[in-house]
Design a protein around this motif. Structure first.
Motif, PDB file in Angstrom:
ATOM      1  N   MET A   1       0.884  -1.085  -0.110  1.00 42.31           N
ATOM      2  CA  MET A   1      -0.086  -0.082   0.108  1.00 42.31           C
ATOM      3  C   MET A   1       0.734   1.182  -0.167  1.00 42.31           C
ATOM      4  O   MET A   1       1.894   1.444   0.802  1.00 42.31           O
ATOM      5  N   PRO A   2       0.526   2.015  -0.829  1.00 41.13           N
ATOM      6  CA  PRO A   2       1.142   3.547  -0.829  1.00 41.13           C
ATOM      7  C   PRO A   2       0.824   4.384   0.473  1.00 41.13           C
ATOM      8  O   PRO A   2      -0.029   4.010   1.024  1.00 41.13           O
ATOM      9  N   THR A   3       1.840   4.899   0.753  1.00 38.99           N
ATOM     10  CA  THR A   3       1.884   6.084   2.128  1.00 38.99           C
ATOM     11  C   THR A   3       1.766   7.427   1.539  1.00 38.99           C
ATOM     12  O   THR A   3       2.449   7.832   0.600  1.00 38.99           O
ATOM     13  N   LEU A   4       0.660   8.141   2.297  1.00 41.83           N
ATOM     14  CA  LEU A   4       0.558   9.632   1.964  1.00 41.83           C
ATOM     15  C   LEU A   4       1.034  10.206   3.163  1.00 41.83           C
ATOM     16  O   LEU A   4       0.631  10.019   4.193  1.00 41.83           O
TER      17      LEU A   4
ATOM     18  N   THR B   1      -4.382   1.825  -3.324  1.00 41.12           N
ATOM     19  CA  THR B   1      -4.223   2.336  -4.724  1.00 41.12           C
ATOM     20  C   THR B   1      -5.507   2.676  -5.441  1.00 41.12           C
ATOM     21  O   THR B   1      -6.301   1.737  -5.362  1.00 41.12           O
ATOM     22  N   GLY B   2      -5.443   3.823  -6.104  1.00 38.65           N
ATOM     23  CA  GLY B   2      -6.633   3.942  -6.720  1.00 38.65           C
ATOM     24  C   GLY B   2      -7.672   4.958  -5.884  1.00 38.65           C
ATOM     25  O   GLY B   2      -8.641   5.451  -6.337  1.00 38.65           O
ATOM     26  N   SER B   3      -7.258   5.265  -4.839  1.00 36.63           N
ATOM     27  CA  SER B   3      -8.007   6.087  -3.824  1.00 36.63           C
ATOM     28  C   SER B   3      -8.028   7.473  -4.270  1.00 36.63           C
ATOM     29  O   SER B   3      -6.810   8.124  -4.965  1.00 36.63           O
TER      30      SER B   3
ATOM     31  N   SER C   1       3.169   9.273  -9.480  1.00 36.41           N
ATOM     32  CA  SER C   1       2.407   8.242  -8.900  1.00 36.41           C
ATOM     33  C   SER C   1       1.142   8.681  -9.280  1.00 36.41           C
ATOM     34  O   SER C   1       0.152   7.685  -9.134  1.00 36.41           O
ATOM     35  N   LEU C   2       0.695   9.747  -9.072  1.00 38.33           N
ATOM     36  CA  LEU C   2      -0.705  10.205  -9.167  1.00 38.33           C
ATOM     37  C   LEU C   2      -1.368  10.123 -10.882  1.00 38.33           C
ATOM     38  O   LEU C   2      -0.615  10.093 -11.590  1.00 38.33           O
TER      39      LEU C   2
ATOM     40  N   LEU D   1      -5.670  10.546  -8.410  1.00 39.88           N
ATOM     41  CA  LEU D   1      -5.806   9.373  -8.235  1.00 39.88           C
ATOM     42  C   LEU D   1      -4.464   8.754  -7.644  1.00 39.88           C
ATOM     43  O   LEU D   1      -3.808   9.042  -8.281  1.00 39.88           O
ATOM     44  N   ILE D   2      -4.643   7.906  -6.343  1.00 40.47           N
ATOM     45  CA  ILE D   2      -3.244   7.600  -5.978  1.00 40.47           C
ATOM     46  C   ILE D   2      -2.745   6.220  -6.502  1.00 40.47           C
ATOM     47  O   ILE D   2      -3.548   5.409  -6.507  1.00 40.47           O
ATOM     48  N   GLY D   3      -1.692   6.367  -7.053  1.00 38.75           N
ATOM     49  CA  GLY D   3      -1.006   4.948  -7.510  1.00 38.75           C
ATOM     50  C   GLY D   3      -0.367   4.275  -6.629  1.00 38.75           C
ATOM     51  O   GLY D   3      -0.473   4.497  -5.493  1.00 38.75           O
ATOM     52  N   ALA D   4       0.742   3.495  -7.159  1.00 40.92           N
ATOM     53  CA  ALA D   4       1.395   2.496  -6.135  1.00 40.92           C
ATOM     54  C   ALA D   4       2.606   3.109  -5.388  1.00 40.92           C
ATOM     55  O   ALA D   4       3.133   2.384  -4.665  1.00 40.92           O
ATOM     56  N   GLU D   5       2.973   4.174  -5.721  1.00 41.98           N
ATOM     57  CA  GLU D   5       4.178   4.792  -4.990  1.00 41.98           C
ATOM     58  C   GLU D   5       3.689   5.854  -4.142  1.00 41.98           C
ATOM     59  O   GLU D   5       2.665   6.315  -3.902  1.00 41.98           O
ATOM     60  N   ASN D   6       4.553   6.247  -3.207  1.00 40.81           N
ATOM     61  CA  ASN D   6       4.136   6.993  -1.750  1.00 40.81           C
ATOM     62  C   ASN D   6       4.298   8.326  -2.448  1.00 40.81           C
ATOM     63  O   ASN D   6       4.803   8.659  -3.579  1.00 40.81           O
ATOM     64  N   VAL D   7       3.184   9.122  -1.709  1.00 37.77           N
ATOM     65  CA  VAL D   7       3.070  10.425  -2.194  1.00 37.77           C
ATOM     66  C   VAL D   7       3.098  11.492  -0.877  1.00 37.77           C
ATOM     67  O   VAL D   7       2.716  11.453  -0.006  1.00 37.77           O
ATOM     68  N   THR D   8       3.739  12.591  -1.262  1.00 39.26           N
ATOM     69  CA  THR D   8       3.796  13.742   0.005  1.00 39.26           C
ATOM     70  C   THR D   8       3.259  14.707  -0.671  1.00 39.26           C
ATOM     71  O   THR D   8       3.445  15.314  -1.722  1.00 39.26           O
ATOM     72  N   VAL D   9       1.937  15.242  -0.082  1.00 39.44           N
ATOM     73  CA  VAL D   9       1.279  16.691  -0.472  1.00 39.44           C
ATOM     74  C   VAL D   9       1.302  17.810   0.373  1.00 39.44           C
ATOM     75  O   VAL D   9       1.553  17.219   1.941  1.00 39.44           O
ATOM     76  N   GLU D  10       1.455  18.959   0.082  1.00 37.21           N
ATOM     77  CA  GLU D  10       1.511  20.030   1.047  1.00 37.21           C
ATOM     78  C   GLU D  10      -0.017  21.049   1.166  1.00 37.21           C
ATOM     79  O   GLU D  10      -0.404  21.141  -0.340  1.00 37.21           O
TER      80      GLU D  10
END
Length: 101
Positions: free
Chosen positions: A1-4, A17-19, A55-56, A84-93
């Motif tokens: 599962m990717p981490t946000l 993934t897909g969220s 990843s998005l 939509l979130i892919g398989a990689e980790n994502v960091t958002v501000e």
């Protein structure tokens, strides 16, 4: 599962993934507004993607059109309701526009 990871709070949550990015941010307990119901019409859920942009999901035409009308947009900008979130980790501000910060 990717981490946000959500800045500036530093909260980290696992996401499916897909969220939708907006749903993942809300599920993490962060305050973010989407007055249009996720239709890329209000721009209230504008975020900067600091890491994991590839990843998005690809930016849609309606998202690009809304982003073009928002002040302060950069190459890191996305509407959380459209990404939509892919398989990689994502960091958002979170930018705090209309979100009670």
């Amino acid at each position: 599962m990717p981490t946000l990871t959500i800045l500036p709070s530093g909260k980290t949550v696992e996401t499916a993934t897909g969220s939708r990015l907006l749903d993942a941010i809300l599920a993490a307990g962060e305050a973010i507004v989407s007055k249009c119901g996720g239709e890329a019409k209000c721009g209230q859920c504008h975020v900067f993607v600091q890491e994991g942009k590839k990843s998005l999901s690809k930016t849609t035409r309606s998202e690009n059109e809304k982003l073009d009308s928002i002040v302060g947009v950069s190459s890191k900008s996305r509407l959380a309701c459209q990404a939509l979130i892919g398989a990689e980790n994502v960091t958002v501000e979170l930018l705090g526009f209309g979100s009670g910060f």
